[in-house]
Design a protein around this motif. Structure first.
Motif, PDB file in Angstrom:
ATOM      1  N   GLN A  52      75.833  20.550  44.572  1.00  0.00           N
ATOM      2  CA  GLN A  52      75.926  19.419  45.506  1.00  0.00           C
ATOM      3  C   GLN A  52      74.976  19.690  46.655  1.00  0.00           C
ATOM      4  OE1 GLN A  52      79.810  19.331  47.351  1.00  0.00           O
ATOM      5  NE2 GLN A  52      79.716  17.134  47.762  1.00  0.00           N
ATOM      6  N   ASP A  54      74.203  19.963  50.520  1.00  0.00           N
ATOM      7  CA  ASP A  54      75.014  20.080  51.733  1.00  0.00           C
ATOM      8  C   ASP A  54      74.391  19.348  52.923  1.00  0.00           C
ATOM      9  OD1 ASP A  54      73.003  21.814  52.403  1.00  0.00           O
ATOM     10  OD2 ASP A  54      74.205  23.631  52.250  1.00  0.00           O
ATOM     11  N   LEU A 136      62.453  26.932  46.759  1.00  0.00           N
ATOM     12  CA  LEU A 136      63.612  27.547  46.096  1.00  0.00           C
ATOM     13  C   LEU A 136      63.577  27.171  44.627  1.00  0.00           C
ATOM     14  CD1 LEU A 136      66.040  26.427  48.922  1.00  0.00           C
ATOM     15  CD2 LEU A 136      65.347  28.784  48.505  1.00  0.00           C
ATOM     16  N   ILE A 144      69.356  45.282  37.681  1.00  0.00           N
ATOM     17  CA  ILE A 144      70.566  46.111  37.744  1.00  0.00           C
ATOM     18  C   ILE A 144      70.623  47.000  36.502  1.00  0.00           C
ATOM     19  CG2 ILE A 144      73.098  46.048  37.756  1.00  0.00           C
ATOM     20  CD1 ILE A 144      72.819  43.421  39.307  1.00  0.00           C
ATOM     21  N   THR A 176      77.329  35.324  47.153  1.00  0.00           N
ATOM     22  CA  THR A 176      78.238  34.436  47.885  1.00  0.00           C
ATOM     23  C   THR A 176      77.444  33.495  48.788  1.00  0.00           C
ATOM     24  OG1 THR A 176      78.485  36.186  49.546  1.00  0.00           O
ATOM     25  CG2 THR A 176      80.211  36.029  47.882  1.00  0.00           C
ATOM     26  N   GLN A 182      79.657  26.872  45.677  1.00  0.00           N
ATOM     27  CA  GLN A 182      79.905  25.625  44.962  1.00  0.00           C
ATOM     28  C   GLN A 182      80.363  25.881  43.532  1.00  0.00           C
ATOM     29  OE1 GLN A 182      76.119  23.622  45.514  1.00  0.00           O
ATOM     30  NE2 GLN A 182      76.721  22.835  47.505  1.00  0.00           N
ATOM     31  N   PHE A 197      81.370  39.203  43.350  1.00  0.00           N
ATOM     32  CA  PHE A 197      80.761  40.327  44.077  1.00  0.00           C
ATOM     33  C   PHE A 197      80.205  39.809  45.398  1.00  0.00           C
ATOM     34  CE2 PHE A 197      80.686  44.092  41.369  1.00  0.00           C
ATOM     35  CZ  PHE A 197      81.167  43.559  40.180  1.00  0.00           C
ATOM     36  N   ARG A 199      78.414  40.862  48.730  1.00  0.00           N
ATOM     37  CA  ARG A 199      77.731  41.916  49.477  1.00  0.00           C
ATOM     38  C   ARG A 199      77.832  41.627  50.973  1.00  0.00           C
ATOM     39  NH1 ARG A 199      71.823  43.228  47.294  1.00  0.00           N
ATOM     40  NH2 ARG A 199      71.324  41.380  48.515  1.00  0.00           N
ATOM     41  N   THR A 200      77.552  40.357  51.324  1.00  0.00           N
ATOM     42  CA  THR A 200      77.642  39.922  52.726  1.00  0.00           C
ATOM     43  C   THR A 200      78.414  38.606  52.756  1.00  0.00           C
ATOM     44  OG1 THR A 200      75.367  40.716  52.887  1.00  0.00           O
ATOM     45  CG2 THR A 200      76.253  39.561  54.807  1.00  0.00           C
ATOM     46  N   LYS A 285      72.208  33.239  58.570  1.00  0.00           N
ATOM     47  CA  LYS A 285      72.031  32.770  57.196  1.00  0.00           C
ATOM     48  C   LYS A 285      72.483  31.316  57.195  1.00  0.00           C
ATOM     49  CE  LYS A 285      73.324  37.092  54.852  1.00  0.00           C
ATOM     50  NZ  LYS A 285      72.544  37.264  53.629  1.00  0.00           N
ATOM     51  N   GLY A 307      81.049  44.458  47.788  1.00  0.00           N
ATOM     52  CA  GLY A 307      79.856  45.278  47.625  1.00  0.00           C
ATOM     53  C   GLY A 307      78.955  44.641  46.591  1.00  0.00           C
ATOM     54  N   GLY A 308      77.787  45.198  46.443  1.00  0.00           N
ATOM     55  CA  GLY A 308      76.842  44.648  45.482  1.00  0.00           C
ATOM     56  C   GLY A 308      77.174  45.085  44.065  1.00  0.00           C
ATOM     57  N   LEU A 309      76.611  44.378  43.111  1.00  0.00           N
ATOM     58  CA  LEU A 309      76.722  44.824  41.717  1.00  0.00           C
ATOM     59  C   LEU A 309      75.601  45.830  41.481  1.00  0.00           C
ATOM     60  CD1 LEU A 309      77.909  44.657  38.865  1.00  0.00           C
ATOM     61  CD2 LEU A 309      76.391  42.720  38.431  1.00  0.00           C
ATOM     62  N   THR A 334      72.263  34.628  42.784  1.00  0.00           N
ATOM     63  CA  THR A 334      71.544  35.568  43.652  1.00  0.00           C
ATOM     64  C   THR A 334      70.291  34.975  44.279  1.00  0.00           C
ATOM     65  OG1 THR A 334      70.740  36.451  41.548  1.00  0.00           O
ATOM     66  CG2 THR A 334      72.410  37.734  42.692  1.00  0.00           C
ATOM     67  N   TRP A 449      66.733  35.830  53.310  1.00  0.00           N
ATOM     68  CA  TRP A 449      65.454  35.566  52.659  1.00  0.00           C
ATOM     69  C   TRP A 449      64.498  34.778  53.568  1.00  0.00           C
ATOM     70  CZ3 TRP A 449      64.888  30.357  52.367  1.00  0.00           C
ATOM     71  CH2 TRP A 449      66.040  29.572  52.220  1.00  0.00           C
TER      72      TRP A 449
HETATM   73  P1  NAP Z   1      71.145  32.935  48.494  1.00  0.00           P
HETATM   74  O1  NAP Z   1      71.577  32.147  49.645  1.00  0.00           O
HETATM   75  O2  NAP Z   1      69.894  33.705  48.567  1.00  0.00           O
HETATM   76  O3  NAP Z   1      72.347  33.868  48.131  1.00  0.00           O
HETATM   77  C1  NAP Z   1      72.204  34.914  47.212  1.00  0.00           C
HETATM   78  C2  NAP Z   1      73.472  35.719  47.211  1.00  0.00           C
HETATM   79  O4  NAP Z   1      73.335  36.750  46.252  1.00  0.00           O
HETATM   80  C3  NAP Z   1      73.746  36.406  48.557  1.00  0.00           C
HETATM   81  O5  NAP Z   1      75.119  36.335  48.797  1.00  0.00           O
HETATM   82  C4  NAP Z   1      73.270  37.837  48.297  1.00  0.00           C
HETATM   83  O6  NAP Z   1      73.911  38.794  49.098  1.00  0.00           O
HETATM   84  C5  NAP Z   1      73.701  37.977  46.866  1.00  0.00           C
HETATM   85  N1  NAP Z   1      73.102  39.083  46.135  1.00  0.00           N
HETATM   86  C6  NAP Z   1      71.800  39.268  45.818  1.00  0.00           C
HETATM   87  N2  NAP Z   1      71.670  40.377  45.091  1.00  0.00           N
HETATM   88  C7  NAP Z   1      72.929  40.920  44.948  1.00  0.00           C
HETATM   89  C8  NAP Z   1      73.466  42.066  44.310  1.00  0.00           C
HETATM   90  N3  NAP Z   1      72.701  42.934  43.662  1.00  0.00           N
HETATM   91  N4  NAP Z   1      74.812  42.271  44.370  1.00  0.00           N
HETATM   92  C9  NAP Z   1      75.605  41.409  45.017  1.00  0.00           C
HETATM   93  N5  NAP Z   1      75.144  40.321  45.636  1.00  0.00           N
HETATM   94  C10 NAP Z   1      73.831  40.083  45.601  1.00  0.00           C
HETATM   95  O7  NAP Z   1      70.994  32.026  47.168  1.00  0.00           O
HETATM   96  P2  NAP Z   1      71.665  30.618  46.828  1.00  0.00           P
HETATM   97  O8  NAP Z   1      73.118  30.648  47.041  1.00  0.00           O
HETATM   98  O9  NAP Z   1      71.168  30.209  45.498  1.00  0.00           O
HETATM   99  O10 NAP Z   1      71.064  29.678  47.927  1.00  0.00           O
HETATM  100  C11 NAP Z   1      69.668  29.700  48.233  1.00  0.00           C
HETATM  101  C12 NAP Z   1      69.310  28.500  49.024  1.00  0.00           C
HETATM  102  O11 NAP Z   1      69.263  27.395  48.145  1.00  0.00           O
HETATM  103  C13 NAP Z   1      70.288  28.083  50.099  1.00  0.00           C
HETATM  104  O12 NAP Z   1      70.172  28.797  51.290  1.00  0.00           O
HETATM  105  C14 NAP Z   1      69.948  26.648  50.255  1.00  0.00           C
HETATM  106  O13 NAP Z   1      68.806  26.499  51.076  1.00  0.00           O
HETATM  107  C15 NAP Z   1      69.634  26.266  48.832  1.00  0.00           C
HETATM  108  N6  NAP Z   1      70.830  25.686  48.214  1.00  0.00           N
HETATM  109  C16 NAP Z   1      71.274  24.555  48.767  1.00  0.00           C
HETATM  110  C17 NAP Z   1      72.393  23.978  48.286  1.00  0.00           C
HETATM  111  C18 NAP Z   1      72.838  22.749  48.955  1.00  0.00           C
HETATM  112  O14 NAP Z   1      73.963  22.454  48.996  1.00  0.00           O
HETATM  113  N7  NAP Z   1      71.929  21.980  49.553  1.00  0.00           N
HETATM  114  C19 NAP Z   1      73.085  24.522  47.226  1.00  0.00           C
HETATM  115  C20 NAP Z   1      72.595  25.691  46.649  1.00  0.00           C
HETATM  116  C21 NAP Z   1      71.458  26.268  47.159  1.00  0.00           C
HETATM  117  P3  NAP Z   1      73.326  39.158  50.561  1.00  0.00           P
HETATM  118  O15 NAP Z   1      73.726  38.036  51.443  1.00  0.00           O
HETATM  119  O16 NAP Z   1      73.970  40.440  50.895  1.00  0.00           O
HETATM  120  O17 NAP Z   1      71.832  39.278  50.402  1.00  0.00           O
END
Ligand code: NAP
Length: 493
Positions: A52, A54, A136, A144, A176, A182, A197, A199-200, A285, A307-309, A334, A449
């Motif tokens: 969806q 946001d 993106l 891993i 997360t 979502q 999992f 991490r943050t 973030k 924690g991380g995977l 991720t 990022w």
């Molecule tokens: P993201 O915000 O980059 O989140 C990646 C997640 O993976 C983070 O929680 C990160 O932890 C975690 N991660 C990465 N490597 C890991 C590991 N080895 N072990 C455990 N956790 C790990 O990616 P995303 O959720 O796909 O979103 C990216 C961007 O896409 C968003 O910020 C947004 O701009 C866009 N998006 C938008 C929508 C929307 O509703 N408009 C929906 C989806 C995506 P850390 O935080 O510790 O790095």
């Protein structure tokens, strides 16, 4: 080898919007290349359950193509994709679109004054290249240990397999961020067990999403000005967040209070709540809206690994405590490769150097669109146009106007080559970076990022978006070398 006036790379909001503007200006000699099997960009690629936007749909849509029929105030992915697909049809773009056509290499040929482009479907040349690859778009899957030997299903949220049935499955979700919050509530409803999992932890705000009433749709259709007013209201409310994000991050403590109340209401266990509460400034973030995330995490069939995977075995994942958790599927939520977009390796400028080699991990553009040494190339919503508070479609539309004005200028001046001056690019980036140290993205105490591997914030726009609109409203030819290359030799067909 085909030979076109303009090659647009990417058929998402940016590429389709560019095609519309070209057609409206009477320019038909263009193609839109996309590696995917249909148009829509991120809204075709991301089909994970719960996907969806946001940003409110009245604003997350083209200003020139409002949709009175959004079913929700924050539309889900299928509806946004249908909107974009409908636009491509309505504006006659489909004959220009070349699907399943990935750009593998693009080189500026100075003598021919053209881009020599290699694609997965063969070569073509273009006088101008407009890159709208999306920031993106390249999934990031961490390397891993043991992942290759995993015997179950592996997915990334941005490369979903709709045929895989999660019903009754044991699932690990890594991450997360926006995608995870979502997807997890949807997976939790059908899976036997979900291990998340974290991490943050992310900051989560209450979501104000709701169905759009029949009356609202009717009024929007009958009196389009009402939808424009609703759009404007959302836009200006969003802009009100800029001072806190950019100048006074301490103001965001007030927003944190709302988020803390939200988690207190939804997570009764204080120990779990503490682990799910971030320790960095909200906004550092992306702030995520959800009413379903915490209820999913406290559901009996969900647990959170803090924690991380770090290790995968053939039958499952290893938790941070070293325990093997047998799972049928691992979902990587991720995120994406943002500051090292692979397309930067494929685009080579005047002296043959790739964008990636020029940038060395810190991408720099002029106004998020042009790059010195890369003539006749514009990006749509390139680096430092990212937003944490408002709609990227607004930035995209600003760029569409900018590029169209550049084309008009080339037309009236009889020039066929445009390249930003290196000093203009350097001064622009110095000004931009000077604003970063105070922002919440740089001071908020998180790793995100938004920051590249050299520690520079090369993704975000550190100002009001109307300032960006103002700065890109007219093409600033004085910052460019505009030349007439005689004769404009056409490459052999
Ligand atoms: P993201 O915000 O980059 O989140 C990646 C997640 O993976 C983070 O929680 C990160 O932890 C975690 N991660 C990465 N490597 C890991 C590991 N080895 N072990 C455990 N956790 C790990 O990616 P995303 O959720 O796909 O979103 C990216 C961007 O896409 C968003 O910020 C947004 O701009 C866009 N998006 C938008 C929508 C929307 O509703 N408009 C929906 C989806 C995506 P850390 O935080 O510790 O790095």
């Amino acid at each position: 080898m085909s030979d076109v006036g303009i090659a647009i790379v990417g058929a998402g909001f940016g590429g389709l919007g560019m095609g519309i503007k070209l057609k409206q200006a009477g320019i038909e000699d263009f193609v839109i290349l996309d590696r995917d099997s249909d148009v829509g960009g991120t809204w075709h690629a991301n089909t994970y359950p719960g996907c969806q936007c946001d940003v409110a749909s009245n604003l997350y849509s083209f200003s020139f193509a409002p949709n009175p029929d959004w079913s929700r105030t924050y539309a889900l992915q299928p509806e946004i994709w249908r909107y974009l697909r409908g636009i491509a049809e309505r504006y006659g773009l489909l004959p220009h679109v070349r699907l399943e056509t990935e750009v593998t290499d693009a080189r500026w040929d100075d003598e021919a004054n053209r881009w020599q482009i290699e694609t997965s479907q063969g070569p073509l040349t273009a006088e101008l290249m407009i890159a709208a690859p999306g920031g993106l778009s390249e999934p990031s899957v961490p390397a891993i240990p043991g992942l290759d030997e995993f015997e179950g299903k592996v997915l990334h949220t941005a490369r979903w397999d709709g045929d895989y049935d999660f019903t009754g499955k044991r699932v690990a979700v890594v991450g997360t961020g926006a995608s995870a919050i979502q997807a997890v509530p949807e997976l939790q409803e059908v899976a036997e067990h979900v291990t998340v999992f974290q991490r943050t932890p992310p900051w989560i705000m209450p979501h104000v999403d709701r169905p759009v009433t029949k009356l609202e749709s009717h009024l929007y259709r009958r009196f389009p000005v009402l939808q424009r007013l609703a759009r404007g209201r959302t836009y200006w409310l969003n802009e009100m967040r800029v001072p806190a994000f950019v100048y006074q991050p301490a103001l965001l403590k007030l927003v944190e209070k709302i988020a803390r109340r939200h988690i207190a209401r939804q997570v009764p266990d204080p120990a779990l709540r503490a682990k799910l509460t971030p320790d960095y400034r909200i906004g550092c973030k992306r702030i995520l809206p959800s009413n379903k995330w915490y209820p999913a995490l406290v559901a009996p069939n969900v647990d959170v690994a803090f924690g991380g995977l770090e290790e995968v075995r053939p039958s499952g994942v290893v938790t941070p405590e070293g325990e093997l958790r047998e799972v049928d599927a691992i979902v990587f939520a991720t995120g994406f490769r943002v500051t090292d977009l692979p397309i930067a390796d494929s685009i080579h400028g005047r002296d043959g150097t790739s964008l990636a080699d020029v940038w060395q991990g810190s991408p720099q553009m002029y106004r998020g669109s042009s790059i010195a040494g890369f003539p006749n190339l514009f990006f749509i919503a390139g680096y430092n146009t990212g937003l944490g508070h408002n709609s990227i479609v607004f930035m995209i539309e600003s760029h569409l106007n900018y590029v169209m004005d550049a084309l008009r200028r080339m037309d009236v001046t009889g020039t066929n080559r445009v390249e930003v001056r290196p000093d203009a690019q350097a001064a622009y980036n110095a000004r931009l970076q000077a604003r970063m140290p105070r922002t919440v993205w740089n001071t908020g105490g998180c790793a995100s990022w938004y920051i590249d591997r050299n520690g520079r914030n090369t993704t975000m726009w550190p100002d009001f978006t109307w300032r960006f609109w103002q700065e890109t409203r007219e093409f600033d030819a004085e910052r460019y070398e505009l030349t007439a290359v005689e004769p404009a030799v056409r490459a052999a067909a």
